[in-house]
Design a protein around this motif. Structure first.
Motif, PDB file in Angstrom:
ATOM      1  N   VAL A  53       0.857  -1.192   0.000  1.00 37.40           N
ATOM      2  CA  VAL A  53       0.000   0.000   0.000  1.00 37.40           C
ATOM      3  C   VAL A  53       0.891   1.240   0.000  1.00 37.40           C
ATOM      4  O   VAL A  53       1.756   1.383   0.867  1.00 37.40           O
ATOM      5  CB  VAL A  53      -0.925   0.031   1.237  1.00 37.40           C
ATOM      6  CG1 VAL A  53      -1.808   1.282   1.208  1.00 37.40           C
ATOM      7  CG2 VAL A  53      -1.784  -1.220   1.299  1.00 37.40           C
ATOM      8  N   GLN A  54       0.668   2.111  -0.968  1.00 38.08           N
ATOM      9  CA  GLN A  54       1.440   3.369  -1.037  1.00 38.08           C
ATOM     10  C   GLN A  54       0.545   4.524  -0.591  1.00 38.08           C
ATOM     11  O   GLN A  54      -0.529   4.742  -1.154  1.00 38.08           O
ATOM     12  CB  GLN A  54       1.933   3.611  -2.457  1.00 38.08           C
ATOM     13  CG  GLN A  54       2.800   4.864  -2.576  1.00 38.08           C
ATOM     14  CD  GLN A  54       3.504   4.948  -3.916  1.00 38.08           C
ATOM     15  OE1 GLN A  54       4.101   3.981  -4.361  1.00 38.08           O
ATOM     16  NE2 GLN A  54       3.430   6.104  -4.561  1.00 38.08           N
ATOM     17  N   VAL A  55       1.008   5.240   0.434  1.00 40.67           N
ATOM     18  CA  VAL A  55       0.211   6.307   1.050  1.00 40.67           C
ATOM     19  C   VAL A  55       0.952   7.633   0.918  1.00 40.67           C
ATOM     20  O   VAL A  55       2.157   7.698   1.211  1.00 40.67           O
ATOM     21  CB  VAL A  55      -0.043   6.001   2.548  1.00 40.67           C
ATOM     22  CG1 VAL A  55      -0.817   7.131   3.197  1.00 40.67           C
ATOM     23  CG2 VAL A  55      -0.786   4.685   2.692  1.00 40.67           C
ATOM     24  N   LYS A  56       0.244   8.684   0.515  1.00 41.28           N
ATOM     25  CA  LYS A  56       0.848  10.019   0.438  1.00 41.28           C
ATOM     26  C   LYS A  56       0.192  10.925   1.476  1.00 41.28           C
ATOM     27  O   LYS A  56      -1.027  11.140   1.448  1.00 41.28           O
ATOM     28  CB  LYS A  56       0.671  10.619  -0.962  1.00 41.28           C
ATOM     29  CG  LYS A  56       1.270  12.021  -1.086  1.00 41.28           C
ATOM     30  CD  LYS A  56       1.200  12.541  -2.502  1.00 41.28           C
ATOM     31  CE  LYS A  56       1.717  13.999  -2.596  1.00 41.28           C
ATOM     32  NZ  LYS A  56       3.077  14.134  -2.048  1.00 41.28           N
ATOM     33  N   LYS A  99     -11.723 -13.565   2.753  1.00 41.04           N
ATOM     34  CA  LYS A  99     -13.133 -13.373   2.480  1.00 41.04           C
ATOM     35  C   LYS A  99     -13.697 -12.301   3.416  1.00 41.04           C
ATOM     36  O   LYS A  99     -13.677 -12.447   4.631  1.00 41.04           O
ATOM     37  CB  LYS A  99     -13.885 -14.698   2.668  1.00 41.04           C
ATOM     38  CG  LYS A  99     -15.314 -14.657   2.197  1.00 41.04           C
ATOM     39  CD  LYS A  99     -15.934 -16.032   2.294  1.00 41.04           C
ATOM     40  CE  LYS A  99     -17.366 -15.998   1.771  1.00 41.04           C
ATOM     41  NZ  LYS A  99     -17.985 -17.342   1.856  1.00 41.04           N
ATOM     42  N   GLY A 100     -14.161 -11.221   2.842  1.00 38.70           N
ATOM     43  CA  GLY A 100     -14.769 -10.145   3.641  1.00 38.70           C
ATOM     44  C   GLY A 100     -13.774  -9.307   4.403  1.00 38.70           C
ATOM     45  O   GLY A 100     -14.142  -8.531   5.271  1.00 38.70           O
ATOM     46  N   GLU A 101     -12.507  -9.453   4.089  1.00 34.85           N
ATOM     47  CA  GLU A 101     -11.492  -8.697   4.830  1.00 34.85           C
ATOM     48  C   GLU A 101     -10.428  -8.197   3.854  1.00 34.85           C
ATOM     49  O   GLU A 101      -9.784  -8.978   3.166  1.00 34.85           O
ATOM     50  CB  GLU A 101     -10.835  -9.606   5.877  1.00 34.85           C
ATOM     51  CG  GLU A 101      -9.760  -8.920   6.682  1.00 34.85           C
ATOM     52  CD  GLU A 101      -9.085  -9.885   7.638  1.00 34.85           C
ATOM     53  OE1 GLU A 101      -8.281 -10.707   7.173  1.00 34.85           O
ATOM     54  OE2 GLU A 101      -9.386  -9.829   8.830  1.00 34.85           O
ATOM     55  N   MET A 102     -10.296  -6.893   3.789  1.00 35.24           N
ATOM     56  CA  MET A 102      -9.316  -6.309   2.880  1.00 35.24           C
ATOM     57  C   MET A 102      -8.132  -5.787   3.693  1.00 35.24           C
ATOM     58  O   MET A 102      -8.289  -4.912   4.554  1.00 35.24           O
ATOM     59  CB  MET A 102      -9.958  -5.165   2.085  1.00 35.24           C
ATOM     60  CG  MET A 102     -11.104  -5.604   1.165  1.00 35.24           C
ATOM     61  SD  MET A 102     -10.558  -6.764  -0.111  1.00 35.24           S
ATOM     62  CE  MET A 102      -9.500  -5.701  -1.083  1.00 35.24           C
ATOM     63  N   VAL A 103      -6.961  -6.311   3.438  1.00 34.00           N
ATOM     64  CA  VAL A 103      -5.767  -5.909   4.185  1.00 34.00           C
ATOM     65  C   VAL A 103      -5.453  -4.435   3.938  1.00 34.00           C
ATOM     66  O   VAL A 103      -5.104  -3.693   4.868  1.00 34.00           O
ATOM     67  CB  VAL A 103      -4.567  -6.794   3.790  1.00 34.00           C
ATOM     68  CG1 VAL A 103      -3.282  -6.272   4.438  1.00 34.00           C
ATOM     69  CG2 VAL A 103      -4.816  -8.226   4.208  1.00 34.00           C
ATOM     70  N   ALA A 104      -5.599  -3.992   2.680  1.00 31.66           N
ATOM     71  CA  ALA A 104      -5.312  -2.589   2.358  1.00 31.66           C
ATOM     72  C   ALA A 104      -6.228  -1.654   3.153  1.00 31.66           C
ATOM     73  O   ALA A 104      -5.777  -0.596   3.641  1.00 31.66           O
ATOM     74  CB  ALA A 104      -5.486  -2.352   0.855  1.00 31.66           C
ATOM     75  N   VAL A 122      -4.538   7.118  -0.455  1.00 29.87           N
ATOM     76  CA  VAL A 122      -3.911   5.858  -0.881  1.00 29.87           C
ATOM     77  C   VAL A 122      -3.665   5.944  -2.387  1.00 29.87           C
ATOM     78  O   VAL A 122      -4.604   5.957  -3.180  1.00 29.87           O
ATOM     79  CB  VAL A 122      -4.817   4.653  -0.548  1.00 29.87           C
ATOM     80  CG1 VAL A 122      -4.179   3.363  -1.074  1.00 29.87           C
ATOM     81  CG2 VAL A 122      -5.044   4.560   0.947  1.00 29.87           C
ATOM     82  N   GLN A 123      -2.402   6.025  -2.757  1.00 26.46           N
ATOM     83  CA  GLN A 123      -2.069   6.171  -4.177  1.00 26.46           C
ATOM     84  C   GLN A 123      -2.109   4.845  -4.921  1.00 26.46           C
ATOM     85  O   GLN A 123      -2.394   4.806  -6.120  1.00 26.46           O
ATOM     86  CB  GLN A 123      -0.679   6.790  -4.322  1.00 26.46           C
ATOM     87  CG  GLN A 123      -0.607   8.238  -3.836  1.00 26.46           C
ATOM     88  CD  GLN A 123       0.756   8.844  -4.104  1.00 26.46           C
ATOM     89  OE1 GLN A 123       1.779   8.214  -3.897  1.00 26.46           O
ATOM     90  NE2 GLN A 123       0.760  10.088  -4.549  1.00 26.46           N
ATOM     91  N   ALA A 124      -1.799   3.769  -4.219  1.00 25.95           N
ATOM     92  CA  ALA A 124      -1.818   2.458  -4.877  1.00 25.95           C
ATOM     93  C   ALA A 124      -1.938   1.370  -3.823  1.00 25.95           C
ATOM     94  O   ALA A 124      -1.397   1.500  -2.723  1.00 25.95           O
ATOM     95  CB  ALA A 124      -0.555   2.255  -5.704  1.00 25.95           C
ATOM     96  N   ALA A 125      -2.670   0.329  -4.151  1.00 26.41           N
ATOM     97  CA  ALA A 125      -2.783  -0.844  -3.275  1.00 26.41           C
ATOM     98  C   ALA A 125      -2.698  -2.080  -4.155  1.00 26.41           C
ATOM     99  O   ALA A 125      -3.489  -2.251  -5.079  1.00 26.41           O
ATOM    100  CB  ALA A 125      -4.108  -0.819  -2.509  1.00 26.41           C
TER     101      ALA A 125
END
Length: 303
Positions: A53-56, A99-104, A122-125
């Motif tokens: 995950v890229q965060v700015k 299932k039903g859970e997004m790490v990002a 979030v620029q990219a995941a």
């Protein structure tokens, strides 16, 4: 610039010790390589799979604060690369969405709650699966094999086949040794490290070619000498140049290591070790290998 004066060191006499050291490093490197390709090494997200995950951020942020928050949230293996000038953090974890859970999304929640006064986007995941990781490992191995074949062909064309094989063994030895040391230091094996290994292979080869070039020159003008004596003299002839070149390169790499930031720290560390090991192998491994294989018979190598 003269750091040392003309030397007359008998490097050939030390070949038993140097071969023992190199054999240990090579075997340890091969074992490390086997662990990596069976998925049991300290693999980064690039090879093992996981989430990136890229965060700015809108304002500067503290990496230590982010790392602690992620650790408290259960992402204890989070790898964070900070791009200070852009206020960007690249977060990699070895987990994938279920299932039903997004790490990002979970990572975004941690960032939001930790930096409430610092907006972000979030620029990219990206998620990398095991199949892609296995493909990257396979591609990296192919790159190393192709490089080794290229080295043998180039040196064989420029000198002769035995020189080419010796140079390839020395170069491969350097790559395995650095890979082993980086692993026991607990550093991740990722694409950045593979890039560093290929870079140091090029450096090591150049250093070896310098010694081989001097051997070729000395073969023309030193009659009555054995091949091992000429090789020994050739190493002494280029020793000052090798030390100065290696030392200046090492200082430059250490500057990157100290001042370059977290993103390229492992890259610089691998190169720093590669400079030392590459210099060692060109003197104590590549040339003695040629002497043992070629024998003391004096024949001209290709001009």
């Amino acid at each position: 610039m003269e750091i040392i004066k003309d030397t007359n060191i008998d490097f050939m006499r030390a070949k038993k010790i140097s071969f023992s050291i190199s054999a240990f490093l090579a075997v340890a490197g091969i074992v490390t390589l086997a662990l990596i390709f069976t998925g049991r090494g300290n693999l980064g997200v690039d090879f093992a799979g996981g989430t990136s995950v890229q965060v700015k951020f809108e304002k500067p942020f503290k990496v230590d604060t982010l790392r602690k928050a992620l650790g408290d949230a259960g992402f204890v293996d989070a790898n964070i690369q900070d791009f200070v000038a852009q206020n960007v953090a690249l977060i990699k974890v070895g987990l994938k969405s279920g299932k039903g859970e997004m790490v990002a999304d979970a990572i975004s929640d941690v960032v939001r709650s930790t930096f409430q006064d610092n907006g972000f986007e979030v620029q990219a995941a990206t998620e990398i699966g095991p199949a892609i990781g296995a493909k990257l490992r396979r591609d990296a191995l192919i790159a190393v094999v192709i490089s080794t074949i290229g080295i043998i062909l180039y040196i064989a064309w420029r000198f002769e086949f035995k020189f080419g094989v010796a140079a390839a063994i020395a170069t491969f030895h350097d790559v395995l040794a650095v890979l082993f040391i980086m692993t026991i230091l607990g550093r991740e094996v990722n694409l950045l490290l593979v890039t560093a290994l290929l870079t140091l292979a090029g450096y090591s080869l150049t250093d070896t070619v310098v010694v081989f070039d001097r051997i070729r020159e000395n073969l023309r003008g030193r009659k009555g000498k054995t091949f091992s004596e000429i090789t020994n003299r050739s190493i002494n002839d280029v020793l000052k140049r090798s030390i100065i070149t290696s030392l200046t390169t090492f200082i430059a790499v250490m500057s990157i290591l100290v001042l370059g930031g977290e993103v390229i720290r492992d890259f610089a560390l691998a190169l720093a070790m590669g400079v030392i090991i590459g210099t060692y192998s060109s003197v104590f491994l590549a040339s003695p290998l040629v002497v043992i294989w070629r024998g003391d018979k004096i024949t001209q190598v290709r001009k």
